[in-house]
Design an enzyme around this catalytic site. Structure first.
Site, mmCIF file in Angstrom:
data_model
loop_
_atom_site.group_PDB
_atom_site.id
_atom_site.type_symbol
_atom_site.label_atom_id
_atom_site.label_comp_id
_atom_site.label_asym_id
_atom_site.label_seq_id
_atom_site.Cartn_x
_atom_site.Cartn_y
_atom_site.Cartn_z
ATOM 1 N N CYS A 148 1.018 9.717 2.532
ATOM 2 C CA CYS A 148 1.305 8.378 2.009
ATOM 3 C C CYS A 148 0.488 8.024 0.768
ATOM 4 C CB CYS A 148 1.154 7.343 3.117
ATOM 5 S SG CYS A 148 2.398 7.610 4.420
ATOM 6 N N ASP A 153 -2.204 2.344 4.534
ATOM 7 C CA ASP A 153 -1.995 2.757 5.932
ATOM 8 C C ASP A 153 -3.268 2.982 6.755
ATOM 9 O OD1 ASP A 153 0.541 2.760 4.868
ATOM 10 O OD2 ASP A 153 1.094 4.741 5.607
ATOM 11 N N LYS A 182 6.449 -0.657 5.486
ATOM 12 C CA LYS A 182 7.387 0.375 5.018
ATOM 13 C C LYS A 182 7.943 1.171 6.194
ATOM 14 C CE LYS A 182 3.557 3.479 3.800
ATOM 15 N NZ LYS A 182 3.728 4.568 4.754
#
Length: 193
Positions: free
Chosen positions: A140, A15, A101
């Site tokens: 995450c 991310d 995601k």
């Protein structure tokens, strides 16, 4: 400590998107500091012909994690927007596999494994050990590492290539301690060869 990466290893970059960098909609303090060490790791994996994966939040505009929908976060990483793009200075190899995601409105996903093909892709390539870095340590990265360990993978955690949101002071340190307690091995990019 020198850890030689070889067949059976993969790099997972979590991310590193504009909205999580300074000035972004959900900025991680010093989030941009992960880019240089991750670029070094990605270059090493590319030079050795080893797989690189990059996860990303790829949310619809009405995602359940957003405050207007009753979630905890400001709207961020909306699919197709500049905020959802990878950081411009992140040098991803051409063969990088992008894993999107949290792509449906009603389901959130902090882990790169949740609702994605990441687990299957790693198995297909015979990956036994993953090197993980990115954003954010306490969300995450933590959940991606927990799921990797749960799938029986060895995890090397790039401690110089993670940064925390720290909604509560100390969240990042607690998350790193939890990952290590579960079996993740803390290393730095300089340890890789």
């Amino acid at each position: 400590m020198t850890l030689t990466v070889s067949s059976g290893d993969a790099l997972i970059i979590v991310d590193v998107q504009n909205d999580f960098l300074p000035g972004g909609a959900l900025a991680v303090p010093q989030g941009d500091r992960v880019i240089e060490p991750l670029n070094r790791a990605a270059a090493l994996f590319e030079a050795k012909g080893l797989p690189v994966f990059a996860t990303r939040d790829w949310h619809p505009e009405n995602h359940c994690s957003f405050k207007p929908q009753g979630g905890p976060w400001p709207p961020h990483c909306v699919a197709g927007t500049r905020g959802a793009e990878f950081a411009p200075s992140l040098r991803l190899p051409a063969a990088t596999v992008v894993i999107s995601k949290a792509t449906t409105a009603e389901r959130d996903a902090y882990s790169g494994f949740q609702g994605t093909e990441l687990g299957n892709e790693l198995k297909r390539r015979g990956v036994k050990r993953v090197v993980v870095g990115g954003l954010a340590t306490d969300y995450c990265v933590l959940n991606t590492v927990k799921d990797a360990l749960a799938q029986g993978l060895q995890v090397l955690l790039l401690t110089d290539a993670i940064r925390a949101v720290d909604v509560k002071p100390g969240d990042g340190g607690a998350a790193q301690a939890e990952m290590e307690r579960r079996g993740a091995v803390p290393i730095t990019v300089a340890d890789l060869a």
